[in-house]
Motif scaffolding. Structure first.
Motif, PDB file in Angstrom:
ATOM      1  N   GLU A   1       0.826  -1.200   0.000  1.00 27.67           N
ATOM      2  CA  GLU A   1       0.000   0.000   0.000  1.00 27.67           C
ATOM      3  C   GLU A   1       0.867   1.260   0.000  1.00 27.67           C
ATOM      4  N   ALA A   2       2.017   1.169   0.706  1.00 26.14           N
ATOM      5  CA  ALA A   2       2.933   2.308   0.731  1.00 26.14           C
ATOM      6  C   ALA A   2       3.516   2.551  -0.653  1.00 26.14           C
ATOM      7  N   VAL A   3       3.774   1.469  -1.396  1.00 31.13           N
ATOM      8  CA  VAL A   3       4.270   1.605  -2.766  1.00 31.13           C
ATOM      9  C   VAL A   3       3.204   2.241  -3.655  1.00 31.13           C
ATOM     10  N   LYS A   4       1.984   1.779  -3.509  1.00 33.49           N
ATOM     11  CA  LYS A   4       0.893   2.332  -4.314  1.00 33.49           C
ATOM     12  C   LYS A   4       0.740   3.827  -4.057  1.00 33.49           C
ATOM     13  N   GLN A   5       0.798   4.207  -2.764  1.00 34.67           N
ATOM     14  CA  GLN A   5       0.675   5.617  -2.421  1.00 34.67           C
ATOM     15  C   GLN A   5       1.801   6.437  -3.058  1.00 34.67           C
ATOM     16  N   ALA A   6       3.028   5.890  -3.018  1.00 39.35           N
ATOM     17  CA  ALA A   6       4.179   6.590  -3.603  1.00 39.35           C
ATOM     18  C   ALA A   6       4.008   6.746  -5.111  1.00 39.35           C
ATOM     19  N   LEU A   7       3.494   5.715  -5.785  1.00 36.55           N
ATOM     20  CA  LEU A   7       3.288   5.787  -7.232  1.00 36.55           C
ATOM     21  C   LEU A   7       2.200   6.798  -7.582  1.00 36.55           C
ATOM     22  N   VAL A   8       1.123   6.780  -6.831  1.00 35.86           N
ATOM     23  CA  VAL A   8       0.020   7.705  -7.097  1.00 35.86           C
ATOM     24  C   VAL A   8       0.462   9.148  -6.872  1.00 35.86           C
TER      25      VAL A   8
ATOM     26  N   ASN B   1       3.531  10.238  -6.915  1.00 33.54           N
ATOM     27  CA  ASN B   1       4.799  10.530  -7.595  1.00 33.54           C
ATOM     28  C   ASN B   1       5.872  10.951  -6.590  1.00 33.54           C
ATOM     29  N   SER B   2       5.965  10.179  -5.514  1.00 34.43           N
ATOM     30  CA  SER B   2       6.883  10.489  -4.417  1.00 34.43           C
ATOM     31  C   SER B   2       8.061   9.512  -4.422  1.00 34.43           C
ATOM     32  N   ASP B   3       9.240  10.007  -4.790  1.00 37.56           N
ATOM     33  CA  ASP B   3      10.459   9.195  -4.809  1.00 37.56           C
ATOM     34  C   ASP B   3      10.304   7.943  -5.653  1.00 37.56           C
ATOM     35  N   VAL B   4       9.666   8.089  -6.803  1.00 34.55           N
ATOM     36  CA  VAL B   4       9.555   6.995  -7.759  1.00 34.55           C
ATOM     37  C   VAL B   4      10.110   7.490  -9.089  1.00 34.55           C
ATOM     38  N   THR B   5      10.232   6.598 -10.050  1.00 34.89           N
ATOM     39  CA  THR B   5      10.727   6.980 -11.378  1.00 34.89           C
ATOM     40  C   THR B   5       9.552   7.155 -12.328  1.00 34.89           C
ATOM     41  N   GLU B   6       9.541   8.277 -13.027  1.00 34.38           N
ATOM     42  CA  GLU B   6       8.461   8.564 -13.987  1.00 34.38           C
ATOM     43  C   GLU B   6       9.048   8.653 -15.388  1.00 34.38           C
ATOM     44  N   ILE B   7       8.415   7.995 -16.335  1.00 37.51           N
ATOM     45  CA  ILE B   7       8.878   8.016 -17.721  1.00 37.51           C
ATOM     46  C   ILE B   7       7.726   8.412 -18.627  1.00 37.51           C
ATOM     47  N   VAL B   8       8.064   9.004 -19.778  1.00 39.84           N
ATOM     48  CA  VAL B   8       7.062   9.440 -20.752  1.00 39.84           C
ATOM     49  C   VAL B   8       6.878   8.325 -21.783  1.00 39.84           C
TER      50      VAL B   8
ATOM     51  N   ILE C   1       2.624   1.765 -12.558  1.00 39.69           N
ATOM     52  CA  ILE C   1       1.261   2.278 -12.725  1.00 39.69           C
ATOM     53  C   ILE C   1       1.226   3.189 -13.945  1.00 39.69           C
ATOM     54  N   ALA C   2       0.088   3.195 -14.646  1.00 39.43           N
ATOM     55  CA  ALA C   2      -0.103   4.048 -15.825  1.00 39.43           C
ATOM     56  C   ALA C   2      -0.751   5.362 -15.402  1.00 39.43           C
ATOM     57  N   ILE C   3      -0.427   6.450 -16.135  1.00 40.96           N
ATOM     58  CA  ILE C   3      -0.932   7.793 -15.831  1.00 40.96           C
ATOM     59  C   ILE C   3      -1.524   8.388 -17.102  1.00 40.96           C
TER      60      ILE C   3
ATOM     61  N   ILE D   1      -2.357  -1.625 -10.434  1.00 38.92           N
ATOM     62  CA  ILE D   1      -0.899  -1.554 -10.471  1.00 38.92           C
ATOM     63  C   ILE D   1      -0.356  -2.891 -10.955  1.00 38.92           C
ATOM     64  N   ALA D   2       0.624  -2.820 -11.827  1.00 46.46           N
ATOM     65  CA  ALA D   2       1.313  -4.037 -12.273  1.00 46.46           C
ATOM     66  C   ALA D   2       2.407  -4.385 -11.268  1.00 46.46           C
TER      67      ALA D   2
END
Length: 846
Positions: free
Chosen positions: A670-677, A679-686, A711-713, A723-724
């Motif tokens: 759940e902590a990972v999901k929150q971080a992804l949602v 965008n906290s200390d995760v990697t984001e790509i276009v 996760i997709a945005i 989430i995958a």
């Protein structure tokens, strides 16, 4: 009859119980409880001493590294009787270093030289030997020349904690404080020297190498000394440039030279073979062979004249029958026993004649003027000689007196933005400074903070702005605040006093609320975790303050003036247009961008408030992403299959054991999901930047379990509702063994050439590694043989993790003891890994 018998029996029973209670009471032994309490108190005392010792070592480490960056040299390295070392620098600063053998386990604070800028930064070495830079509250590396980290022991968890923001926040180091160490707790493991350098070795193996002073100096700050039998005296000595020394003394006397000075002990009366007097001499030798001899006469007996110094006053005591003597004062650079003898034998002798003892006579009275701050003077006395005989240098009695050094502080050009200040040294080379708000200042607090590494060390005079990082960490001046700038001279002996402190108040004018300066705030752009806008100076705006305030926080301020007061004290400021962004907001956060402008006269305009709410999370169920993983030895390729039309992806990729057992997730999905949602200390790509929907993650470790969350945005920043999650193991390579596959191994092993070996106290080994054509990539790690343990695959993994990754010819160097190994492992074009090649470097024959 039965009643009587019953009462009688009860009486016997009660008597029996009473006897048992008495017996039990007399047999109770509370020694175990007392020992337990005593042991707890002992551990607490040890922990307190360990904490103080480590904080002192951090300050010492800063002093050593400052010396390196400022090209200061070592004046002397002397071992003390307790095994510690006193290090004196060319600028007269001094530190003491203790060996931490058998001491309390403590976090290994270290210094790391950044090869890109050549600057030393604070770091920490983990239990596996890995060094990492410490980061301050803004995520920046901390240069050693700036503030040092602070440490403490958490009384609840019993773990050592570290703070990199001056004690505002603390983070556990994972090191348990047991209080069971039997020796000194220290960051250092050794001190050594040769003719040209001094070497300071930290427990993590880091070696700091400082050059030694070439100027040779050895001055015993005393004249003739009188002793009682068995009496011990410590005599001050000024030293620099000493590589080695020898001491001579009369028979039966004991003499030792340490960093504290010259210790002389007279023989006991029972020693019939001891000499009653003579000379104690120190012959000091520099690394270039230059030598110097300093000596003083010593004798057993009562001194005809005794000189005593208290503060800046001088007293003398005369033995019975002394009716006249000579007394005077000379600056240390003018003093010698020969010079004094010449004075009292000459025509000016009557100027120095005294006929009675002195009682706390001010030094200024003796020299006829106010003494200079930080000066060293010699108070000398010569008792009367036998009628008509000439005075000799050996007749001179002398004692040293040092005037207190100080710092002259001045303030000018005070405005609402700050002031110009100056700190000028008077009689000292080094001093500490600091800045506090007046309500938080007290001399006692400053002295207490100095004992724990507080203050900013200065090595030169300063004239410049009050704000900044030179005198203290004061990023900006707050109008309407009265600051106290303090300074105190550095001194060799520990324990500062409030009377040594100088301070000056700086009352910064407050701003007024009668201005018309304006600012403009653009339209606000929002996401689920951030807001942003551009703030532009408007009419009459010289400068503006701004911040983001949540709605519930803003409600705590009754008036606009209260909000403006908050902005002035805690907001950011700028004189130019600012692209302002506040991130890491919770979804649906309601708040405002608040700002106020002021003109050049310090007149504030009206408060500007713009609503700026982060978006509520709106999960998009129509988008998602699936991931196919192709794991190789050193990299992993992710093939993404999107549903809908996501424009970005965010992911977390890490070792499975790190996800399960360490910060920040501790196995919590759940902590990972929150971080992804968020965008906290995760990697984001276009998504559009991916080729064929593929992403390659480099530098994975072979045969290691990993976990991936993605996760997709969508185009509006909304995350997918799913989430995958994928777990996989990186490929296990084919290993080529040195003995089993000798032909293949020998055909591709990179060539290691030892280019040069240089020696000071330790060795610098320069080497070159040249790969062969079959080599795709190689890793080089230089270190002692015992660094590589375990099976061949574990050794390969260690060299890959801790070594330098290269694809072309590499030149490197290693500094330390010999023998050492140049360890190389490599991978060929077919992905095979090769058992480590170990080139042993032996010490050259002398």
């Amino acid at each position: 009859m039965r009643r009587k018998y019953f009462l009688c029996s009860m009486g016997k029973y009660v008597c029996f119980l009473a006897v048992c209670v008495v017996m039990l009471s007399s047999c109770y032994n509370d020694d175990d409880l007392k020992n337990s309490i005593s042991g707890l108190e002992d551990r607490m005392d040890k922990l307190e001493a360990s904490l103080q010792s480590v904080q002192t070592d951090i300050s010492t480490l800063k002093t050593l590294t400052d010396a390196l960056s400022q090209n200061k040299s070592i004046a002397s390295v002397l071992e003390n009787e307790d095994g510690s070392y006193t290090i004196k620098f060319s600028d007269k600063t001094e530190v003491t270093i203790r060996n931490g053998e058998n001491g309390e386990d403590a976090p290994q604070i270290t210094v790391i030289k950044n090869e890109e800028d050549g600057i030393y930064y604070w770091g920490i070495t983990s239990t596996d030997g890995k060094k990492t830079f410490l980061k301050d509250g803004e995520g920046k590396m901390m240069p050693v020349t700036a503030a040092a980290p602070k440490i403490r022991i958490n009384t609840n968890t019993k773990e050592w904690e570290i703070s990199t923001d001056s004690g505002k926040t603390w983070e556990s180091t994972g090191v348990y404080a047991s209080g069971e160490g039997t020796g000194d707790t220290s960051l250092f493991s050794g001190v050594s020297q040769d003719d040209d350098y001094a070497y300071f070795t930290l427990k993590d193996g880091t070696i700091l190498k400082l050059s030694k002073s070439k100027e040779l100096k050895c001055e015993i700050l005393s004249g003739k000394q009188y002793f009682a039998n068995g009496e011990e005296k410590l005599i001050s000595v000024e030293m620099s440039g000493i590589s080695k020394y020898t001491v001579t003394k009369p028979d039966g006397w004991k003499v030792s030279l340490t960093g504290k000075g010259l210790t002389i002990t007279a023989p006991v009366a029972e020693n019939q073979y001891a000499e009653t007097g003579g000379k104690v001499a120190v012959m000091a030798v520099a690394s270039n062979g230059q030598s110097i001899i300093s000596e003083i006469p010593v004798i057993i007996g009562e001194a005809p004249v005794t000189i005593s110094v208290e503060g800046q006053t001088v007293s003398t005591t005369l033995t019975s029958g002394i009716e006249m003597y000579y007394l005077g004062v000379l600056e240390i650079n003018e003093y010698s026993a020969e010079a004094v003898a010449e004075l009292v034998n000459g025509y000016v002798a009557r100027m120095y004649m005294k006929t009675e003892a002195l009682d706390k006579v001010p030094l200024a009275e003796l020299i006829g003027k106010d003494p200079e701050a930080g000066k060293t003077y010699m108070i000398w006395a010569v008792p009367p000689s036998e009628a008509g005989s000439e005075y000799l240098p050996d007749d001179v009695i002398a004692s040293v007196i040092k005037t207190a050094a100080t710092i002259e502080l001045k303030v000018s050009d005070i405005t609402f933005e700050g002031a110009t200040v100056s700190a000028i040294r008077k009689g000292c080379d080094v001093y500490y400074t600091g800045i506090l708000d007046k309500p938080n200042y007290s001399p006692e607090r400053v002295i207490e903070d100095l004992a724990y590494g507080g203050g900013t060390k200065q090595f030169s005079d300063y004239t410049g702005p009050l704000e900044g990082k030179v005198l203290d960490f004061l990023p900006t001046v707050i109008p309407g605040t009265t600051y106290v700038l303090w300074a105190i001279p550095y001194k060799e002996e520990k324990g500062y006093k409030t009377e040594e402190l100088v301070a000056v108040e700086i009352a910064v004018p407050a701003l007024t609320y009668d201005g018309t300066a304006a600012i403009n705030i653009s339209s606000v752009v929002t996401t689920v975790s951030s807001i942003s806008a551009t703030i532009t100076p408007g009419t009459g705006c010289y400068k503006f303050y701004y911040s983001y305030m949540k709605e519930q926080t803003l409600a705590n301020y009754a008036t606009d003036k209260d909000v403006i007061s908050y902005l002035i004290k805690s907001g950011d400021s700028s004189k130019e247009a600012k692209n302002f962004e506040r991130i890491s907001l919770d979804p649906g956060t309601k708040g405002f961008i608040v700002a106020v402008a002021l003109n050049e006269k310090g007149q504030l305009g009206s408060l500007v408030k713009i609503q700026a709410d982060s978006k509520e999370i709106s999960y998009n169920p129509s988008i998602s992403v699936d991931v196919a993983i192709e794991a190789s030895v050193l990299s992993t390729t992710l093939t993404l299959t999107p549903t809908g039309n996501p424009v970005k992806y965010r992911y977390v990729h890490m070792k499975l054991k790190d996800f399960t057992n360490s910060y920040p997730y501790w196995g919590n999905e759940e902590a990972v999901k929150q971080a992804l949602v968020m965008n906290s200390d995760v990697t984001e790509i276009v998504a559009a930047e991916l080729k064929n929907h593929q992403l390659t993650i480099e530098d994975v470790e072979f045969n290691t379990e990993y976990i991936l969350f993605m996760i997709a945005i969508d185009a509006d920043g909304n995350p997918a509702s799913t989430i995958a999650k994928k777990e996989y193991t990186s490929a296990k390579p084919t290993f080529v063994r040195k003995d089993r596959d000798a032909d293949l191994w020998n055909a591709s092993v990179p060539e290691v050439t030892i280019d040069k070996i240089e020696k000071d106290k330790f060795y610098t080994v320069s080497y070159t590694v040249k790969p062969k054509s079959a080599c795709k990539v190689f890793y080089v790690f230089a270190g002692p043989a015992d660094y590589l343990t375990g099976m061949y695959d574990e050794q390969i993994r260690y060299v890959m993790k801790n070594g330098v990754k290269q694809t072309t010819t590499y030149s490197g160097s290693a500094y330390g003891t010999l023998p050492t190994n140049i360890n190389v492992t490599w991978m060929d074009e077919e992905g095979r890994f090769y058992e480590v090649s170990k080139t042993v470097v032996e010490a050259p024959a002398q």
